[in-house]
Design an enzyme around this catalytic site. Structure first.
Site, PDB file in Angstrom:
ATOM      1  N   CYS A   1       0.557   3.440   3.386  1.00 50.12           N
ATOM      2  CA  CYS A   1       0.980   2.986   4.717  1.00 50.12           C
ATOM      3  C   CYS A   1       2.305   3.646   5.115  1.00 50.12           C
ATOM      4  O   CYS A   1       3.132   3.964   4.259  1.00 50.12           O
ATOM      5  CB  CYS A   1       1.138   1.459   4.724  1.00 50.12           C
ATOM      6  SG  CYS A   1      -0.428   0.586   4.974  1.00 50.12           S
TER       7      CYS A   1
ATOM      8  N   HIS B   1      -6.990   1.965   2.123  1.00 49.22           N
ATOM      9  CA  HIS B   1      -6.377   2.726   3.224  1.00 49.22           C
ATOM     10  C   HIS B   1      -7.121   4.059   3.344  1.00 49.22           C
ATOM     11  O   HIS B   1      -7.182   4.820   2.378  1.00 49.22           O
ATOM     12  CB  HIS B   1      -4.888   2.961   2.942  1.00 49.22           C
ATOM     13  CG  HIS B   1      -4.136   3.419   4.149  1.00 49.22           C
ATOM     14  ND1 HIS B   1      -3.020   2.791   4.628  1.00 49.22           N
ATOM     15  CD2 HIS B   1      -4.381   4.440   5.023  1.00 49.22           C
ATOM     16  CE1 HIS B   1      -2.592   3.425   5.718  1.00 49.22           C
ATOM     17  NE2 HIS B   1      -3.401   4.431   5.969  1.00 49.22           N
TER      18      HIS B   1
ATOM     19  N   ASN C   1     -13.537   9.978  -1.463  1.00 51.40           N
ATOM     20  CA  ASN C   1     -14.253   8.929  -2.189  1.00 51.40           C
ATOM     21  C   ASN C   1     -14.061   7.656  -1.401  1.00 51.40           C
ATOM     22  O   ASN C   1     -12.934   7.194  -1.247  1.00 51.40           O
ATOM     23  CB  ASN C   1     -13.675   8.736  -3.592  1.00 51.40           C
ATOM     24  CG  ASN C   1     -13.961   9.922  -4.489  1.00 51.40           C
ATOM     25  OD1 ASN C   1     -15.013  10.535  -4.394  1.00 51.40           O
ATOM     26  ND2 ASN C   1     -13.009  10.252  -5.344  1.00 51.40           N
TER      27      ASN C   1
ATOM     28  N   HIS D   1      -8.389   7.547   3.386  1.00 43.75           N
ATOM     29  CA  HIS D   1      -7.751   8.812   3.011  1.00 43.75           C
ATOM     30  C   HIS D   1      -8.754   9.722   2.326  1.00 43.75           C
ATOM     31  O   HIS D   1      -9.797   9.278   1.849  1.00 43.75           O
ATOM     32  CB  HIS D   1      -6.579   8.553   2.062  1.00 43.75           C
ATOM     33  CG  HIS D   1      -6.991   8.035   0.706  1.00 43.75           C
ATOM     34  ND1 HIS D   1      -7.397   6.733   0.491  1.00 43.75           N
ATOM     35  CD2 HIS D   1      -7.081   8.649  -0.505  1.00 43.75           C
ATOM     36  CE1 HIS D   1      -7.703   6.559  -0.790  1.00 43.75           C
ATOM     37  NE2 HIS D   1      -7.531   7.715  -1.424  1.00 43.75           N
TER      38      HIS D   1
ATOM     39  N   SER E   1      -9.755   3.250  -5.172  1.00 47.44           N
ATOM     40  CA  SER E   1      -9.088   1.965  -5.425  1.00 47.44           C
ATOM     41  C   SER E   1      -8.199   1.533  -4.259  1.00 47.44           C
ATOM     42  O   SER E   1      -7.741   0.403  -4.231  1.00 47.44           O
ATOM     43  CB  SER E   1      -8.276   2.036  -6.724  1.00 47.44           C
ATOM     44  OG  SER E   1      -7.444   3.167  -6.700  1.00 47.44           O
TER      45      SER E   1
ATOM     46  N   GLN F   1      -8.866  13.566  -0.200  1.00 45.75           N
ATOM     47  CA  GLN F   1      -8.063  14.372  -1.111  1.00 45.75           C
ATOM     48  C   GLN F   1      -8.368  15.848  -0.880  1.00 45.75           C
ATOM     49  O   GLN F   1      -9.451  16.201  -0.406  1.00 45.75           O
ATOM     50  CB  GLN F   1      -8.368  14.005  -2.565  1.00 45.75           C
ATOM     51  CG  GLN F   1      -8.115  12.536  -2.883  1.00 45.75           C
ATOM     52  CD  GLN F   1      -8.112  12.255  -4.378  1.00 45.75           C
ATOM     53  OE1 GLN F   1      -7.497  12.984  -5.156  1.00 45.75           O
ATOM     54  NE2 GLN F   1      -8.794  11.200  -4.782  1.00 45.75           N
TER      55      GLN F   1
ATOM     56  N   CYS G   1       0.835  -1.208   0.000  1.00 44.79           N
ATOM     57  CA  CYS G   1       0.000   0.000   0.000  1.00 44.79           C
ATOM     58  C   CYS G   1       0.868   1.255   0.000  1.00 44.79           C
ATOM     59  O   CYS G   1       1.722   1.432   0.866  1.00 44.79           O
ATOM     60  CB  CYS G   1      -0.902  -0.015   1.232  1.00 44.79           C
ATOM     61  SG  CYS G   1      -1.729   1.567   1.478  1.00 44.79           S
TER      62      CYS G   1
ATOM     63  N   HIS H   1      -4.102   0.513   7.988  1.00 41.42           N
ATOM     64  CA  HIS H   1      -4.557   0.298   6.626  1.00 41.42           C
ATOM     65  C   HIS H   1      -6.052  -0.010   6.525  1.00 41.42           C
ATOM     66  O   HIS H   1      -6.696   0.318   5.524  1.00 41.42           O
ATOM     67  CB  HIS H   1      -3.747  -0.848   6.001  1.00 41.42           C
ATOM     68  CG  HIS H   1      -4.070  -1.128   4.568  1.00 41.42           C
ATOM     69  ND1 HIS H   1      -3.613  -0.316   3.550  1.00 41.42           N
ATOM     70  CD2 HIS H   1      -4.794  -2.101   3.977  1.00 41.42           C
ATOM     71  CE1 HIS H   1      -4.046  -0.802   2.386  1.00 41.42           C
ATOM     72  NE2 HIS H   1      -4.768  -1.880   2.613  1.00 41.42           N
TER      73      HIS H   1
HETATM   74  O1  LIG Z   1      -7.867  10.554  -7.654  1.00 42.78           O
HETATM   75  P1  LIG Z   1      -8.302   9.124  -7.713  1.00 42.78           P
HETATM   76  O2  LIG Z   1      -8.710   8.567  -6.366  1.00 42.78           O
HETATM   77  O3  LIG Z   1      -7.330   8.240  -8.435  1.00 42.78           O
HETATM   78  O4  LIG Z   1      -9.624   9.122  -8.624  1.00 42.78           O
HETATM   79  C1  LIG Z   1     -10.951   9.208  -8.182  1.00 42.78           C
HETATM   80  O5  LIG Z   1     -11.301  10.499  -7.714  1.00 42.78           O
HETATM   81  C2  LIG Z   1     -11.207  11.563  -8.669  1.00 42.78           C
HETATM   82  C3  LIG Z   1     -11.776  12.826  -8.043  1.00 42.78           C
HETATM   83  O6  LIG Z   1     -13.123  12.695  -7.683  1.00 42.78           O
HETATM   84  C4  LIG Z   1     -11.936  11.238  -9.969  1.00 42.78           C
HETATM   85  O7  LIG Z   1     -11.624  12.215 -10.923  1.00 42.78           O
HETATM   86  C5  LIG Z   1     -11.569   9.851 -10.496  1.00 42.78           C
HETATM   87  O8  LIG Z   1     -12.374   9.545 -11.609  1.00 42.78           O
HETATM   88  C6  LIG Z   1     -11.790   8.826  -9.382  1.00 42.78           C
HETATM   89  O9  LIG Z   1     -11.470   7.519  -9.818  1.00 42.78           O
END
Ligand SMILES: O=P(O)(O)O[C@H]1O[C@H](CO)[C@@H](O)[C@H](O)[C@H]1O
Ligand SMILES: O=P(O)(O)O[C@H]1O[C@H](CO)[C@@H](O)[C@H](O)[C@H]1O
Lengths: 372, 372
Positions: free
Chosen positions: A44, A185, A174, A187, A182, A189, A41, A110
């Site tokens: 981590c 862990h 997300n 987190h 994906s 943004q 990961c 994690h």
């Molecule tokens: O930045 P990541 O986690 O790779 O990507 C994810 O969040 C982003 C922001 O909402 C999007 O644009 C991506 O389509 C989504 O897969």
């Protein structure tokens, strides 16, 4: 081809049919396949990341600049082609967007999610948000003064910030593969841009109009008052925050966390309010998980005062946090916002009042802990 | 609780934060689980449907009223509570929505998709759209006269239509499970409502403004001219239509089909134009399937003149068809429009010009046929 430079810089394009903008990140096509994830990961403590850096052995939260940011910090300016005619300047409109994208882990562990973390463990996340936000405030922002006296520990790992460059900071999470995440862990943004994004921009216009027409009262201040009086959409509250399924919820179990007093942004929080927000986030995420006894997917996001703006814009801002979860009936049956919703208008089935009633009944211990 | 009636009637609620509306269909909670599908396809000729009706042995297309429509044809009126105060009337706003939801199959064959059907086989679908649209036109609509002289065969299976009741008709298709479609039998939906939905409403406002400011020229007429001259976003064209990845595309391979002359709605079409639209739809869907060699998911939808509106609104309308497909890199890797997109602003990676180049190279035979 349009100006070659648009193949390389992060920019926005204008949609004249809907009078709205979208962000374009052509340089992101260079990022590796989402599927092709490292064995270890990359979030981590102590592990290596894609660009070759190694994470520190952090013990609470950790932030770093995304190796594949959607916006660039440095790039050439964009000037529309001077040969372009009137039609082009109306119908093929673009503008450059600069910014930074951070990734912020919630914990060194994690497999923890916010639903697993007691409020005091979520507190460092809120402190970290506060510090990143404070670090990026424009010096002309009246909130910048408050930032100087913050009682939160300063994370040392952010890159130096170009002052006065950025207009807005979007903090979002997300959660779950259903919402495009994906890496399990935990987190979030933090994307900071030189332009005001569509959604908080629309909200600010609406909040500004409402205040002007209603004797200086805030739209969300009035809304909090109304929901507390009506009760039917209130699913939880503490001293400082109320959690509602808003009247206008689109997602089946959409939730809004609202402060009871006018808070413009994270730097307005008193220390106990940070803990109260942590408690509200913990309540929402635990109830979500309890609803269908699964790790409930969602996207969440914070709207607050811009980093740079007029004094009036800063004053008209009212901190709040949205949760948009896709599940409708069970851990596997989700609501699709597709054909009619995309082409015509969002459509929902259960009412927000029904959703509130369901989530009210999901308090108590996290279901996973009972199973142990 | 809010007015009890809102638990039972189809209605819209207003979001004061974004100045937009959403559709609420509380009665739809009575519909059976999406997963619990009958063994025999309820769209095939001769089969039974959920409500007990039996489909005719149709040989082209077949339309029926959805057994679980999102909007109701008959329902009590909604009057906001007279005891409600000022705050409530501003912040808890709702309005009743009446309507009909049709399902329309494209073919009696269960496994065909538009990509598999040659243009002449798609023609009956367009004729059927035209007839349903014509059937619902308000008698005050200047287009109603054209509807009387339509050279299309009249489908006999629609219920009688309450004249002058409906404001807008949204024709759309959800294709593939990624876009919430649970029945592979090729079909679209047609939702007719007493209110103007958000998206076509916004577009109409923009098209109206543009015309007023540009000597009576249509926004999309000018856009077609510009794209035909620039070429870089044109992926295909015939005599009557041009297919572009629009400048402002949000979805990775978003496509827009535009007529080359000003067409307000389906009843404006000349017979050969219906065939030309069928050819354009066939081109788009076949190229989509060829791109990643899979049955490409998308939502598509038609925007055209409202069923009821001012003469100016009808005249300002410009027929077009949107395609919003979620795939980004392969049959399994899609673009998620999630956290940043929902909270802040849509974000895309490849440019529309790059998407156009990719789709241009996907012409020729449908990949499945080559495999045979
Ligand atoms: O930045 P990541 O986690 O790779 O990507 C994810 O969040 C982003 C922001 O909402 C999007 O644009 C991506 O389509 C989504 O897969
Ligand atoms: O009507 P269907 O096919 O059952 O349902 C599908 O399309 C509808 C209209 O876009 C959506 O509201 C549903 O979420 C989706 O699953």
């Amino acid at each position: 081809m349009p100006d070659k430079i648009l193949d390389d810089i992060s920019h926005r394009r204008y949609n004249p049919l809907t009078d709205s903008w979208l962000l374009v990140s052509p340089h992101r096509t260079k990022r590796p396949w989402q599927g092709a994830q490292e064995a270890a990961c990359y979030l981590c403590p102590g592990n290596a990341r894609a660009a070759g850096d190694t994470n520190p052995k952090y013990d609470k939260t950790f932030a770093f600049v995304n190796d594949y940011s959607a916006v660039k910090e440095q790039q050439p300016d964009y000037e529309p082609d001077s040969k372009s005619n009137d039609l082009e300047s109306m119908l093929l409109k673009a503008q450059s967007v600069k910014g930074v994208c951070y990734v912020l882990t919630f914990s060194p562990k994690h497999h923890l999610t916010l639903a697993d973390m007691p409020a005091p463990e979520i507190l460092p996340v809120i402190e970290h948000w506060t510090r990143i936000y404070a670090n990026h405030l424009s010096s002309s922002n009246p909130l910048a003064k408050l930032a100087d006296n913050l009682e939160v520990s300063l994370p040392k790992n952010e890159a130096p910030v170009p002052k006065d460059e950025y207009r807005y900071m979007q903090i979002f999470e997300n959660k779950g593969s259903a919402m495009g995440c994906s890496n399990p862990h935990p987190h979030c943004q933090v994307w900071t841009t030189s332009t005001m994004p569509e959604e908080p921009g629309k909200e600010l216009v609406q909040m500004t109009k409402y205040r002007a027409n209603n004797g200086g009262r805030h739209l969300l201040e009035d809304y909090v008052k109304l929901e507390l009086a009506k009760e039917e959409r209130v699913l939880w509250q503490n001293e400082s925050f109320v959690v509602v399924c808003p009247w206008w919820a689109v997602w089946p179990f959409e939730v809004l966390i609202l402060p009871k007093r006018h808070i413009r942004s994270l730097v307005d929080f008193k220390p106990e309010e940070r803990l109260h927000l942590a408690a509200a986030i913990q309540e929402v995420t635990r109830r979500y998980d309890n609803l269908f006894e699964c790790s409930f997917p969602y996207s969440s996001g914070i709207h607050q005062a811009p980093l740079k703006g007029t004094d009036e814009e800063i004053e008209n801002s009212y901190f709040h946090m949205h949760f948009y979860p896709p599940l409708l009936r069970s851990a596997t049956v989700k609501k699709f916002l597709v054909g009619y919703e995309l082409m015509a208008e969002p459509q929902r089935d259960i009412t927000p009042e029904q959703a509130t009633a369901r989530l009210r009944n999901c308090g108590g211990e996290l279901y996973r802990n009972n199973l142990k």
